[in-house]
Design an enzyme around this catalytic site. Structure first.
Site, PDB file in Angstrom:
ATOM      1  N   TRP A 107      35.564  39.292  30.335  1.00  0.00           N
ATOM      2  CA  TRP A 107      35.335  40.430  31.213  1.00  0.00           C
ATOM      3  C   TRP A 107      36.079  41.669  30.736  1.00  0.00           C
ATOM      4  O   TRP A 107      35.505  42.771  30.704  1.00  0.00           O
ATOM      5  CB  TRP A 107      35.676  40.093  32.663  1.00  0.00           C
ATOM      6  CG  TRP A 107      34.665  39.144  33.237  1.00  0.00           C
ATOM      7  CD1 TRP A 107      34.886  37.854  33.617  1.00  0.00           C
ATOM      8  CD2 TRP A 107      33.263  39.396  33.427  1.00  0.00           C
ATOM      9  NE1 TRP A 107      33.701  37.294  34.049  1.00  0.00           N
ATOM     10  CE2 TRP A 107      32.701  38.205  33.946  1.00  0.00           C
ATOM     11  CE3 TRP A 107      32.431  40.494  33.212  1.00  0.00           C
ATOM     12  CZ2 TRP A 107      31.339  38.096  34.254  1.00  0.00           C
ATOM     13  CZ3 TRP A 107      31.083  40.388  33.519  1.00  0.00           C
ATOM     14  CH2 TRP A 107      30.553  39.205  34.025  1.00  0.00           C
ATOM     15  N   ASP A 181      40.493  45.225  37.180  1.00  0.00           N
ATOM     16  CA  ASP A 181      39.278  44.527  37.590  1.00  0.00           C
ATOM     17  C   ASP A 181      39.726  43.222  38.258  1.00  0.00           C
ATOM     18  O   ASP A 181      40.133  42.278  37.576  1.00  0.00           O
ATOM     19  CB  ASP A 181      38.395  44.242  36.364  1.00  0.00           C
ATOM     20  CG  ASP A 181      37.167  43.401  36.705  1.00  0.00           C
ATOM     21  OD1 ASP A 181      36.986  43.039  37.888  1.00  0.00           O
ATOM     22  OD2 ASP A 181      36.377  43.110  35.775  1.00  0.00           O
ATOM     23  N   LYS A 205      32.130  37.286  44.442  1.00  0.00           N
ATOM     24  CA  LYS A 205      33.012  36.151  44.161  1.00  0.00           C
ATOM     25  C   LYS A 205      33.791  35.774  45.425  1.00  0.00           C
ATOM     26  O   LYS A 205      33.727  34.659  45.894  1.00  0.00           O
ATOM     27  CB  LYS A 205      34.001  36.481  43.043  1.00  0.00           C
ATOM     28  CG  LYS A 205      33.522  36.488  41.578  1.00  0.00           C
ATOM     29  CD  LYS A 205      32.156  36.951  41.307  1.00  0.00           C
ATOM     30  CE  LYS A 205      31.681  36.890  39.885  1.00  0.00           C
ATOM     31  NZ  LYS A 205      32.194  37.897  38.988  1.00  0.00           N
TER      32      LYS A 205
HETATM   33  C1  PLP Z   1      31.576  38.753  37.875  1.00  0.00           C
HETATM   34  C2  PLP Z   1      32.548  39.687  37.245  1.00  0.00           C
HETATM   35  C3  PLP Z   1      32.158  40.960  36.787  1.00  0.00           C
HETATM   36  C4  PLP Z   1      30.724  41.425  36.771  1.00  0.00           C
HETATM   37  O1  PLP Z   1      30.228  41.675  37.993  1.00  0.00           O
HETATM   38  P1  PLP Z   1      28.714  42.196  38.175  1.00  0.00           P
HETATM   39  O2  PLP Z   1      28.638  42.329  39.637  1.00  0.00           O
HETATM   40  O3  PLP Z   1      27.803  41.152  37.622  1.00  0.00           O
HETATM   41  O4  PLP Z   1      28.580  43.472  37.456  1.00  0.00           O
HETATM   42  C5  PLP Z   1      33.130  41.782  36.264  1.00  0.00           C
HETATM   43  N1  PLP Z   1      34.409  41.386  36.172  1.00  0.00           N
HETATM   44  C6  PLP Z   1      34.814  40.169  36.592  1.00  0.00           C
HETATM   45  C7  PLP Z   1      36.240  39.769  36.458  1.00  0.00           C
HETATM   46  C8  PLP Z   1      33.899  39.279  37.141  1.00  0.00           C
HETATM   47  O5  PLP Z   1      34.289  38.064  37.554  1.00  0.00           O
END
Ligand code: PLP
Length: 369
Positions: A107, A181, A205
């Site tokens: 990521w 993030d 998530k």
């Molecule tokens: C799932 C995830 C993303 C991507 O999210 P999207 O909604 O598919 O753009 C980005 N960063 C992390 C850490 C993730 O787990």
């Protein structure tokens, strides 16, 4: 119908979109056709009407309370997910210059690659050489002078490494803001906002349905956008319009709001952290104590949310997964880039689900011994 209700619901270990608290789904179902006597489903309401405005304001207030977000931060409800933020952050934080990236898995790697289209994305540190199984010590980072910000992913959903504490950039003599993030572990533990300039998270998530993206941003960072930044993604514009510059993902906000109320009933994020620690200890303990299963991540940086693990005999993978499905343990297949298995045990996964998984894993191991 009655039989369906009586049947035990399977445990869902999906990495995202992920399992939701059953109480939330039940409440959303009960309110589906008529929200609080309004005669409307939430998804049929004007986002500017008093009913939805009250849902939106309650969700914002509950989230601020849960995460103890200080007053000088704005909470924005946006769209586009974590991947869109990889572009939206550099477009807003005026990174025509240099940005530092700490790459610890898929990521943060994606974030760096996307930002490189808008700025010079300096690789300040990486754990690539050990296959993303450790975390580089902040003292070893190669930081830029006058960077626009430093980006890190505080929980790598695919590789299963987690920063258990955010770095103190000021202690490193670094004055630029930290961008985090936290998509896959937001609300799993308290957040130290004194170390953060901006945090973002896709909702799917740990917060609610896909479609909603959470951005929490310190107010002094609102006015740095590049002129080419799209209006709908300009943090100042979004903040000034209470996240209603364009139509927000109303139903996703409503369901996330139900999750926030559920979290409050559970005792808040400090209580969730204790439960998440217990769940993770149970699962890693079973993996480490077994002959058949193993996890590659260094113990002090293992994710409490996403637990990748492998079978020493990979020819058993299919049998493991189909047996798991028969036992009501769903979506355990690992990410294709890593292989093996992955159990995501977000807030909504009760300890009983982890107990059921561990008990299945031990039975499976015994049957193959
Ligand atoms: C799932 C995830 C993303 C991507 O999210 P999207 O909604 O598919 O753009 C980005 N960063 C992390 C850490 C993730 O787990």
């Amino acid at each position: 119908m009655t039989q369906r209700v009586k049947m035990k619901r399977p445990y869902n270990f999906s990495a995202g979109p992920a399992a939701m608290p059953l109480e939330v789904l039940t409440q959303a179902a009960a309110e589906m056709l008529d929200w609080h006597g309004s005669g409307m489903s939430v998804m049929e309401m004007s986002h500017r009407g008093k009913e939805f405005v009250s849902i939106h304001e309650q969700a914002q207030a509950d989230l601020r309370e849960l995460l103890a977000v200080p007053e000088q931060f704005k909470i924005l409800f946006m769209q586009g997910g974590g991947l869109a933020e990889n572009a939206i952050v550099p477009l807003n934080l005026s990174c025509a210059g240099t940005v530092d990236f700490v790459v610890t898995g898929s990521w943060s790697q994606k974030s760096q690659q996307e930002a490189n289209r808008y700025c010079t994305a300096n690789l300040a540190a990486s754990n690539q050489t050990d296959g993303h199984t450790t975390l580089p010590a902040p003292q070893s980072w190669r930081l830029s002078k006058n960077a626009s910000y430093l980006h890190l992913c505080s929980n790598e959903t695919i590789h299963g490494v987690e920063w258990h504490e955010l770095p103190d950039l000021k202690a490193l003599g670094y004055d630029s803001p930290l961008v985090v993030d936290c998509s896959s572990h937001v609300a799993s533990r308290p957040m130290d906002w004194s170390r953060v300039g901006l945090a973002f998270a896709g909702a799917q998530k740990n917060l609610g349905p896909a479609g909603l993206t959470l951005v929490v941003i310190r107010e002094d960072l609102l006015d740095r956008a590049l002129p080419i930044c799209p209006s709908a993604f300009n943090y100042r514009t979004v903040a000034e319009n209470q996240s209603m510059f364009n139509t927000p993902p109303t139903y996703a906000i409503y369901v996330a709001g139900l999750v926030f109320q559920w979290l409050k009933r559970q005792g808040g994020v400090a209580a969730m952290e204790q439960r998440n620690l217990a769940k993770a200890a149970l699962l890693y303990g079973a993996i480490d104590g077994s002959q058949l299963y193993y996890n590659k991540v260094a113990r002090d940086c293992r994710s409490r949310m996403n637990v990748p693990f492998f079978l020493r005999d990979e020819t058993l993978n299919e049998a493991f997964l189909s047996g798991a499905r028969e036992h009501g343990l769903l979506q355990l297949k690992g990410h294709k880039s890593v292989g093996g298995m992955r159990a995501s045990i977000y807030n909504a996964m009760p300890i009983e689900g982890v107990q059921a998984l561990v008990s299945y894993m031990l039975d499976f191991q015994r049957s193959k011994a």
